[in-house]
Design a protein around this motif. Structure first.
Motif, PDB file in Angstrom:
ATOM      1  N   PHE A  57     -28.501 -13.274 -10.714  1.00 40.76           N
ATOM      2  CA  PHE A  57     -28.563 -12.673 -12.038  1.00 40.76           C
ATOM      3  C   PHE A  57     -29.344 -11.364 -11.998  1.00 40.76           C
ATOM      4  O   PHE A  57     -30.511 -11.354 -11.582  1.00 40.76           O
ATOM      5  CB  PHE A  57     -29.254 -13.621 -13.031  1.00 40.76           C
ATOM      6  CG  PHE A  57     -28.606 -14.964 -13.120  1.00 40.76           C
ATOM      7  CD1 PHE A  57     -27.552 -15.188 -13.982  1.00 40.76           C
ATOM      8  CD2 PHE A  57     -29.041 -16.012 -12.306  1.00 40.76           C
ATOM      9  CE1 PHE A  57     -26.938 -16.428 -14.044  1.00 40.76           C
ATOM     10  CE2 PHE A  57     -28.436 -17.257 -12.364  1.00 40.76           C
ATOM     11  CZ  PHE A  57     -27.379 -17.465 -13.231  1.00 40.76           C
ATOM     12  N   PRO A  58     -28.750 -10.262 -12.422  1.00 46.03           N
ATOM     13  CA  PRO A  58     -29.532  -9.043 -12.589  1.00 46.03           C
ATOM     14  C   PRO A  58     -30.634  -9.272 -13.636  1.00 46.03           C
ATOM     15  O   PRO A  58     -30.470 -10.073 -14.555  1.00 46.03           O
ATOM     16  CB  PRO A  58     -28.500  -8.023 -13.084  1.00 46.03           C
ATOM     17  CG  PRO A  58     -27.182  -8.548 -12.591  1.00 46.03           C
ATOM     18  CD  PRO A  58     -27.312 -10.046 -12.677  1.00 46.03           C
ATOM     19  N   SER A  59     -31.720  -8.561 -13.487  1.00 46.28           N
ATOM     20  CA  SER A  59     -32.887  -8.781 -14.346  1.00 46.28           C
ATOM     21  C   SER A  59     -32.892  -7.903 -15.585  1.00 46.28           C
ATOM     22  O   SER A  59     -33.824  -7.973 -16.385  1.00 46.28           O
ATOM     23  CB  SER A  59     -34.163  -8.494 -13.546  1.00 46.28           C
ATOM     24  OG  SER A  59     -34.136  -7.157 -13.047  1.00 46.28           O
ATOM     25  N   ASP A  60     -31.859  -7.084 -15.761  1.00 51.70           N
ATOM     26  CA  ASP A  60     -31.916  -6.069 -16.821  1.00 51.70           C
ATOM     27  C   ASP A  60     -30.691  -6.109 -17.734  1.00 51.70           C
ATOM     28  O   ASP A  60     -30.279  -5.091 -18.269  1.00 51.70           O
ATOM     29  CB  ASP A  60     -32.062  -4.676 -16.209  1.00 51.70           C
ATOM     30  CG  ASP A  60     -30.994  -4.382 -15.147  1.00 51.70           C
ATOM     31  OD1 ASP A  60     -30.134  -5.244 -14.914  1.00 51.70           O
ATOM     32  OD2 ASP A  60     -31.042  -3.285 -14.558  1.00 51.70           O
ATOM     33  N   HIS A  61     -30.114  -7.300 -17.921  1.00 54.20           N
ATOM     34  CA  HIS A  61     -28.966  -7.432 -18.812  1.00 54.20           C
ATOM     35  C   HIS A  61     -29.386  -8.047 -20.143  1.00 54.20           C
ATOM     36  O   HIS A  61     -30.434  -8.680 -20.248  1.00 54.20           O
ATOM     37  CB  HIS A  61     -27.887  -8.304 -18.177  1.00 54.20           C
ATOM     38  CG  HIS A  61     -27.195  -7.649 -17.023  1.00 54.20           C
ATOM     39  ND1 HIS A  61     -26.185  -8.253 -16.305  1.00 54.20           N
ATOM     40  CD2 HIS A  61     -27.369  -6.422 -16.456  1.00 54.20           C
ATOM     41  CE1 HIS A  61     -25.762  -7.436 -15.362  1.00 54.20           C
ATOM     42  NE2 HIS A  61     -26.481  -6.324 -15.420  1.00 54.20           N
ATOM     43  N   VAL A  62     -28.547  -7.866 -21.146  1.00 55.93           N
ATOM     44  CA  VAL A  62     -28.751  -8.443 -22.463  1.00 55.93           C
ATOM     45  C   VAL A  62     -27.651  -9.460 -22.717  1.00 55.93           C
ATOM     46  O   VAL A  62     -26.476  -9.202 -22.426  1.00 55.93           O
ATOM     47  CB  VAL A  62     -28.724  -7.350 -23.558  1.00 55.93           C
ATOM     48  CG1 VAL A  62     -28.697  -7.962 -24.946  1.00 55.93           C
ATOM     49  CG2 VAL A  62     -29.930  -6.436 -23.414  1.00 55.93           C
ATOM     50  N   VAL A  63     -28.018 -10.604 -23.248  1.00 53.30           N
ATOM     51  CA  VAL A  63     -27.063 -11.650 -23.616  1.00 53.30           C
ATOM     52  C   VAL A  63     -27.310 -12.025 -25.073  1.00 53.30           C
ATOM     53  O   VAL A  63     -28.395 -12.492 -25.425  1.00 53.30           O
ATOM     54  CB  VAL A  63     -27.209 -12.889 -22.707  1.00 53.30           C
ATOM     55  CG1 VAL A  63     -26.436 -14.073 -23.255  1.00 53.30           C
ATOM     56  CG2 VAL A  63     -26.737 -12.563 -21.296  1.00 53.30           C
ATOM     57  N   PHE A  94     -20.336 -13.954 -23.824  1.00 57.70           N
ATOM     58  CA  PHE A  94     -21.552 -14.339 -24.538  1.00 57.70           C
ATOM     59  C   PHE A  94     -22.347 -13.111 -25.010  1.00 57.70           C
ATOM     60  O   PHE A  94     -23.567 -13.152 -25.105  1.00 57.70           O
ATOM     61  CB  PHE A  94     -22.438 -15.231 -23.662  1.00 57.70           C
ATOM     62  CG  PHE A  94     -22.407 -14.907 -22.176  1.00 57.70           C
ATOM     63  CD1 PHE A  94     -22.971 -13.739 -21.685  1.00 57.70           C
ATOM     64  CD2 PHE A  94     -21.820 -15.790 -21.289  1.00 57.70           C
ATOM     65  CE1 PHE A  94     -22.939 -13.455 -20.327  1.00 57.70           C
ATOM     66  CE2 PHE A  94     -21.789 -15.515 -19.923  1.00 57.70           C
ATOM     67  CZ  PHE A  94     -22.350 -14.352 -19.438  1.00 57.70           C
ATOM     68  N   GLY A  95     -21.638 -12.030 -25.288  1.00 55.43           N
ATOM     69  CA  GLY A  95     -22.321 -10.837 -25.806  1.00 55.43           C
ATOM     70  C   GLY A  95     -23.107 -10.116 -24.732  1.00 55.43           C
ATOM     71  O   GLY A  95     -24.282  -9.805 -24.919  1.00 55.43           O
ATOM     72  N   TRP A  96     -22.448  -9.803 -23.629  1.00 49.37           N
ATOM     73  CA  TRP A  96     -23.098  -9.186 -22.464  1.00 49.37           C
ATOM     74  C   TRP A  96     -23.212  -7.675 -22.634  1.00 49.37           C
ATOM     75  O   TRP A  96     -22.308  -7.016 -23.135  1.00 49.37           O
ATOM     76  CB  TRP A  96     -22.280  -9.506 -21.225  1.00 49.37           C
ATOM     77  CG  TRP A  96     -22.728  -8.847 -19.942  1.00 49.37           C
ATOM     78  CD1 TRP A  96     -23.580  -9.359 -19.028  1.00 49.37           C
ATOM     79  CD2 TRP A  96     -22.305  -7.579 -19.420  1.00 49.37           C
ATOM     80  NE1 TRP A  96     -23.727  -8.488 -17.966  1.00 49.37           N
ATOM     81  CE2 TRP A  96     -22.945  -7.385 -18.188  1.00 49.37           C
ATOM     82  CE3 TRP A  96     -21.444  -6.585 -19.889  1.00 49.37           C
ATOM     83  CZ2 TRP A  96     -22.768  -6.253 -17.408  1.00 49.37           C
ATOM     84  CZ3 TRP A  96     -21.258  -5.451 -19.122  1.00 49.37           C
ATOM     85  CH2 TRP A  96     -21.910  -5.286 -17.896  1.00 49.37           C
ATOM     86  N   ASN A  97     -24.340  -7.131 -22.195  1.00 49.84           N
ATOM     87  CA  ASN A  97     -24.525  -5.682 -22.126  1.00 49.84           C
ATOM     88  C   ASN A  97     -25.486  -5.410 -20.983  1.00 49.84           C
ATOM     89  O   ASN A  97     -26.522  -6.071 -20.872  1.00 49.84           O
ATOM     90  CB  ASN A  97     -25.098  -5.138 -23.441  1.00 49.84           C
ATOM     91  CG  ASN A  97     -25.034  -3.617 -23.536  1.00 49.84           C
ATOM     92  OD1 ASN A  97     -25.329  -2.913 -22.583  1.00 49.84           O
ATOM     93  ND2 ASN A  97     -24.663  -3.120 -24.707  1.00 49.84           N
ATOM     94  N   THR A 129     -40.071  -8.529 -22.324  1.00 51.31           N
ATOM     95  CA  THR A 129     -39.476  -7.600 -21.375  1.00 51.31           C
ATOM     96  C   THR A 129     -38.109  -8.121 -20.940  1.00 51.31           C
ATOM     97  O   THR A 129     -37.756  -9.287 -21.156  1.00 51.31           O
ATOM     98  CB  THR A 129     -40.365  -7.415 -20.140  1.00 51.31           C
ATOM     99  OG1 THR A 129     -40.414  -8.647 -19.403  1.00 51.31           O
ATOM    100  CG2 THR A 129     -41.776  -6.998 -20.552  1.00 51.31           C
ATOM    101  N   MET A 130     -37.345  -7.262 -20.271  1.00 48.65           N
ATOM    102  CA  MET A 130     -35.989  -7.655 -19.894  1.00 48.65           C
ATOM    103  C   MET A 130     -36.001  -8.812 -18.896  1.00 48.65           C
ATOM    104  O   MET A 130     -35.173  -9.722 -18.978  1.00 48.65           O
ATOM    105  CB  MET A 130     -35.236  -6.457 -19.340  1.00 48.65           C
ATOM    106  CG  MET A 130     -35.129  -5.306 -20.326  1.00 48.65           C
ATOM    107  SD  MET A 130     -33.787  -4.179 -19.953  1.00 48.65           S
ATOM    108  CE  MET A 130     -32.375  -5.132 -20.520  1.00 48.65           C
ATOM    109  N   ILE A 131     -36.937  -8.809 -17.967  1.00 51.68           N
ATOM    110  CA  ILE A 131     -36.978  -9.908 -17.002  1.00 51.68           C
ATOM    111  C   ILE A 131     -37.471 -11.191 -17.662  1.00 51.68           C
ATOM    112  O   ILE A 131     -37.040 -12.298 -17.305  1.00 51.68           O
ATOM    113  CB  ILE A 131     -37.815  -9.540 -15.757  1.00 51.68           C
ATOM    114  CG1 ILE A 131     -37.518 -10.523 -14.623  1.00 51.68           C
ATOM    115  CG2 ILE A 131     -39.307  -9.488 -16.069  1.00 51.68           C
ATOM    116  CD1 ILE A 131     -38.063 -10.101 -13.274  1.00 51.68           C
TER     117      ILE A 131
END
Length: 380
Positions: free
Chosen positions: A116-122, A288-291, A42-44
């Motif tokens: 840190f937001p819990s729903d980001h992609v790195v 670092f490839g953030w989304n 999961t994202m978290i």
């Protein structure tokens, strides 16, 4: 003798949102952050996994809500249960960030907190850890605030911007990574219109505000007392009650008194008004490839290998597409046929079906509001 000990670092994961733009998959009790939108974690869980590179899970705090606390405790068994704190009501990011700071200030005021937001992609966790380590060092070296700025790739109107000022430090890396350029922050800018966003992009010294911040507990507490003293009083009472039988009662009574305001408005913009040299706000590159995966459209863009691809997600058993491009489909257990349609979002769950366009996916939250006003709480 100089103090060369390593700063104590405590990540704070903000996980209180309801993720309405990912309806119908995201609901109050299973919001975006506890869904596996990419891979099996999961994202978290992904958020905690990359933070392991800089901190033990037992040092991590999670600020969430009553709807999600139980599932988060299940998904993050290595996080101490007492560190998963449920807000009695939603009060935006300033009270959530400050809550963790006031709780820690009483026993460990020098602790550096990372928000840190819990729903980001790195995409590159190792680079993430390298940048974060430098940010922790700066945040520990006085009343400094560190923000991570995402290098912009387009004139985006959906993000706030950080205007970078003078170069403060350039850190050469030894592990094959690019140097880390540390800039002073000149000021923060709200979400711009397209013309302004294009100007920001052309200027070259503007970056997106990714919502990742670093500061010591005592630095943030001091800023809250200075800029929003009316918020400090209830937080002081909550922190004093932490660990006692009265905590939940006092938390429920005092937390709603906090202003519903973002930390950007409450602290960062007001601190930046001191001026570039006196504010001591520093920006590091979030390269670092953030989304942020803020909508079905951003998930589509993240998953599509080439422009115009159809992205078929979530165990859809098959797809037949004729003269159909750029569609996102989530329909577990179903065969989907696409004929002569482009840029659609089709998401099916057991009790709901969403059909919209990629261009309108940011407005799904408005649809959720209409469903709420229509009395269908079972769908929210």
């Amino acid at each position: 003798m100089a103090n060369t000990s390593k700063p104590v670092f405590a990540p704070v994961i903000l996980a209180g949102g309801s993720g309405t733009r990912f309806w119908p998959r995201s609901r109050r009790a299973r919001a975006k952050q506890v869904l596996a939108l990419e891979g099996t974690r999961t994202m978290i869980q992904d958020t905690l996994d990359r933070l392991r590179l800089v901190a033990e899970p037992s040092a991590t705090w999670v600020i969430t809500n009553g709807w999600l606390r139980e599932v988060i405790v299940e998904q993050l068994p290595e996080v101490t249960g007492e560190h998963v704190v449920s807000e009695p009501c939603a009060r935006n990011t300033a009270p959530a960030c400050a809550l963790a700071a006031f709780l820690l200030e009483r026993t460990a005021p020098e602790t550096v907190l990372g928000v840190f937001p819990s729903d980001h992609v790195v995409a590159n966790p190792k680079r993430f850890a390298e940048v974060l380590a430098k940010g922790i060092e700066i945040a520990a070296a006085g009343e400094n605030i560190v923000v991570l700025g995402v290098p912009p790739t387009r004139p985006e109107t959906g993000y706030g911007y950080i205007e970078q000022g003078a170069l403060y430090e350039r850190v050469e890396q030894t592990k094959g990574f690019a140097p880390i350029s540390v800039h002073r922050v000149r000021r923060f800018r709200e979400k711009p219109d397209l013309t302004t966003a294009e100007r920001f992009l052309a200027a070259g010294n503007f970056v997106w505000n990714g919502g990742i911040f670093l500061w010591s507990a005592k630095t943030l507490c001091a800023a809250i007392r200075e800029y929003t003293p009316e918020m400090a009083e209830p937080l002081e009472k909550i922190a004093a009650a932490y660990g006692t039988p009265e905590f939940e009662k006092i938390f429920a009574a005092e937390y709603p008194k906090c202003e519903n305001i973002s930390v950007d408005y409450a602290v960062l913009e007001r601190r930046s008004a001191r001026g570039e040299q006196k504010a001591n706000i520093f920006c590091l590159p979030a390269d670092f490839g953030w989304n942020d995966l803020g909508s079905w459209a951003s998930l589509y863009e993240h998953r599509a290998e080439r422009e115009g691809d159809n992205v078929i997600d979530g165990g859809t058993t098959g797809v037949f597409a004729i003269q159909a491009t750029g569609n996102y489909v989530y329909a577990p257990g179903k065969t989907v046929a696409l004929l002569g349609v482009d840029d659609l979002v089709v998401v099916e769950t057991d009790d709901a079906l969403l059909i919209t366009t990629l261009g309108r996916s940011q407005d799904v939250s408005k649809l959720v509001r209409a469903i709420h006003e229509g009395g269908r709480e079972d769908l929210i």
